[in-house]
Write a protein that holds these residues in place. Sequence first.
Motif, PDB file in Angstrom:
ATOM      1  N   ASN A 135       0.853  -1.191   0.000  1.00 60.24           N
ATOM      2  CA  ASN A 135       0.000   0.000   0.000  1.00 60.24           C
ATOM      3  C   ASN A 135       0.889   1.240   0.000  1.00 60.24           C
ATOM      4  OD1 ASN A 135      -2.473  -1.501   0.270  1.00 60.24           O
ATOM      5  ND2 ASN A 135      -1.868  -1.868   2.395  1.00 60.24           N
ATOM      6  N   GLN A 136       0.485   2.249  -0.768  1.00 56.65           N
ATOM      7  CA  GLN A 136       1.304   3.450  -0.908  1.00 56.65           C
ATOM      8  C   GLN A 136       0.475   4.694  -0.637  1.00 56.65           C
ATOM      9  OE1 GLN A 136       2.788   3.181  -4.919  1.00 56.65           O
ATOM     10  NE2 GLN A 136       4.345   1.682  -4.355  1.00 56.65           N
ATOM     11  N   ASN A 137       1.167   5.757  -0.248  1.00 53.20           N
ATOM     12  CA  ASN A 137       0.521   7.047  -0.073  1.00 53.20           C
ATOM     13  C   ASN A 137       1.580   8.136  -0.185  1.00 53.20           C
ATOM     14  OD1 ASN A 137      -1.486   8.907   0.264  1.00 53.20           O
ATOM     15  ND2 ASN A 137      -2.091   8.245   2.311  1.00 53.20           N
ATOM     16  N   ILE A 138       1.107   9.371  -0.336  1.00 48.82           N
ATOM     17  CA  ILE A 138       1.993  10.520  -0.552  1.00 48.82           C
ATOM     18  C   ILE A 138       1.603  11.619   0.431  1.00 48.82           C
ATOM     19  CG2 ILE A 138       2.776  12.232  -2.233  1.00 48.82           C
ATOM     20  CD1 ILE A 138       1.739  10.332  -4.431  1.00 48.82           C
ATOM     21  N   SER A 139       2.613  12.291   0.985  1.00 51.04           N
ATOM     22  CA  SER A 139       2.347  13.423   1.880  1.00 51.04           C
ATOM     23  C   SER A 139       1.879  14.623   1.069  1.00 51.04           C
ATOM     24  CB  SER A 139       3.617  13.807   2.645  1.00 51.04           C
ATOM     25  OG  SER A 139       4.557  14.411   1.766  1.00 51.04           O
ATOM     26  N   GLU A 140       1.356  15.614   1.771  1.00 46.74           N
ATOM     27  CA  GLU A 140       1.051  16.884   1.122  1.00 46.74           C
ATOM     28  C   GLU A 140       2.356  17.556   0.733  1.00 46.74           C
ATOM     29  OE1 GLU A 140      -1.478  19.440   3.378  1.00 46.74           O
ATOM     30  OE2 GLU A 140      -3.013  17.912   3.626  1.00 46.74           O
ATOM     31  N   LEU A 141       2.306  18.439  -0.255  1.00 48.11           N
ATOM     32  CA  LEU A 141       3.490  19.192  -0.668  1.00 48.11           C
ATOM     33  C   LEU A 141       3.834  20.245   0.383  1.00 48.11           C
ATOM     34  CD1 LEU A 141       2.703  19.791  -4.428  1.00 48.11           C
ATOM     35  CD2 LEU A 141       4.585  18.459  -3.517  1.00 48.11           C
ATOM     36  N   VAL A 142       5.124  20.440   0.593  1.00 44.88           N
ATOM     37  CA  VAL A 142       5.614  21.513   1.447  1.00 44.88           C
ATOM     38  C   VAL A 142       6.528  22.379   0.590  1.00 44.88           C
ATOM     39  CG1 VAL A 142       7.060  22.086   3.432  1.00 44.88           C
ATOM     40  CG2 VAL A 142       5.467  20.172   3.568  1.00 44.88           C
ATOM     41  N   TYR A 143       6.281  23.674   0.605  1.00 42.77           N
ATOM     42  CA  TYR A 143       7.100  24.628  -0.140  1.00 42.77           C
ATOM     43  C   TYR A 143       7.903  25.439   0.870  1.00 42.77           C
ATOM     44  CZ  TYR A 143       4.016  23.495  -4.022  1.00 42.77           C
ATOM     45  OH  TYR A 143       3.322  22.829  -4.998  1.00 42.77           O
ATOM     46  N   PHE A 144       9.209  25.506   0.679  1.00 47.95           N
ATOM     47  CA  PHE A 144      10.038  26.273   1.590  1.00 47.95           C
ATOM     48  C   PHE A 144      11.188  26.896   0.813  1.00 47.95           C
ATOM     49  CE2 PHE A 144      11.865  22.080   1.549  1.00 47.95           C
ATOM     50  CZ  PHE A 144      13.228  22.270   1.636  1.00 47.95           C
ATOM     51  N   THR A 145      11.846  27.860   1.455  1.00 53.61           N
ATOM     52  CA  THR A 145      12.931  28.596   0.822  1.00 53.61           C
ATOM     53  C   THR A 145      14.155  28.567   1.714  1.00 53.61           C
ATOM     54  OG1 THR A 145      11.367  30.079  -0.264  1.00 53.61           O
ATOM     55  CG2 THR A 145      13.630  30.862  -0.076  1.00 53.61           C
ATOM     56  N   ILE A 146      15.313  28.344   1.096  1.00 55.12           N
ATOM     57  CA  ILE A 146      16.586  28.520   1.787  1.00 55.12           C
ATOM     58  C   ILE A 146      17.134  29.856   1.292  1.00 55.12           C
ATOM     59  CG2 ILE A 146      18.926  27.648   2.133  1.00 55.12           C
ATOM     60  CD1 ILE A 146      16.772  25.847   3.365  1.00 55.12           C
ATOM     61  N   ASP A 147      17.292  30.790   2.203  1.00 55.56           N
ATOM     62  CA  ASP A 147      17.702  32.156   1.849  1.00 55.56           C
ATOM     63  C   ASP A 147      18.720  32.649   2.865  1.00 55.56           C
ATOM     64  OD1 ASP A 147      17.952  34.829   1.201  1.00 55.56           O
ATOM     65  OD2 ASP A 147      15.885  35.354   1.684  1.00 55.56           O
ATOM     66  N   ARG A 148      19.973  32.741   2.431  1.00 53.87           N
ATOM     67  CA  ARG A 148      21.036  33.257   3.305  1.00 53.87           C
ATOM     68  C   ARG A 148      21.524  34.624   2.827  1.00 53.87           C
ATOM     69  NH1 ARG A 148      22.256  27.998   2.239  1.00 53.87           N
ATOM     70  NH2 ARG A 148      23.987  28.528   0.888  1.00 53.87           N
ATOM     71  N   THR A 149      20.829  35.214   1.864  1.00 57.67           N
ATOM     72  CA  THR A 149      21.234  36.490   1.277  1.00 57.67           C
ATOM     73  C   THR A 149      20.490  37.639   1.959  1.00 57.67           C
ATOM     74  OG1 THR A 149      21.587  35.386  -0.841  1.00 57.67           O
ATOM     75  CG2 THR A 149      21.400  37.790  -0.873  1.00 57.67           C
ATOM     76  N   ILE A 150      21.234  38.639   2.407  1.00 59.76           N
ATOM     77  CA  ILE A 150      20.601  39.789   3.049  1.00 59.76           C
ATOM     78  C   ILE A 150      19.864  40.621   1.999  1.00 59.76           C
ATOM     79  CG2 ILE A 150      22.261  39.903   4.940  1.00 59.76           C
ATOM     80  CD1 ILE A 150      23.608  42.240   3.491  1.00 59.76           C
TER      81      ILE A 150
END
Length: 189
Positions: free
Chosen positions: A78-93
């Motif tokens: 049996n298979q299933n998929i999580s909801e999508l998560v959108y995130f950002t990696i931002d180290r720029t001032i």
Amino acid sequence: PQVYLTSPQNQSYSNATANFNVTILEINADTATLQLSRTGVSTNYSMTNKTGMWWYHNSSMAEGNYRAQVFASDTFGNQNISELVYFTIDRTIPAVATPPTINATSAANATRLNITANVTDTYTNKTNLVVAASGDGGAHNVTLASRQANLFQADTTPQALYCPEGTCTIRIFATDSAGNVNQSEAVSI
């Protein structure tokens, strides 16, 4: 199986390390695969199960916008998929064009102060700007409102900035949603 990607969350982060944690509500959970996408390229990572908590650790995340999703299966197929998560990696001032534009040359002679700043942010475009003013009357902050694209503006009085008489020093502080901070040069009026 029910699959929940508990971290990261839908937000911005200012470091290169990301911990991906998954809860799978299934007694017979067998595999979990993290699919991480950036700029249209997807990479799959096998997640580790440690006492029922599935995880993957990445200590070299490049800057950019990401999409994460987890695919899970149990021992019965049996298979299933999580909801999508959108995130950002931002180290720029945020980039703050300096100095800010002010419609007066003296706080003592002005009834209103119109302060404009040009600020750009590479990844998040969600920047909070504050006018920090200090003068003979003390110090005070006023938030700038977004007017268009990268232009932010505050229309205030010298009294609101605690500098009704004499010299007033004004500086813009920009903080993006990842917590990166930059400031303008100080302007004295």
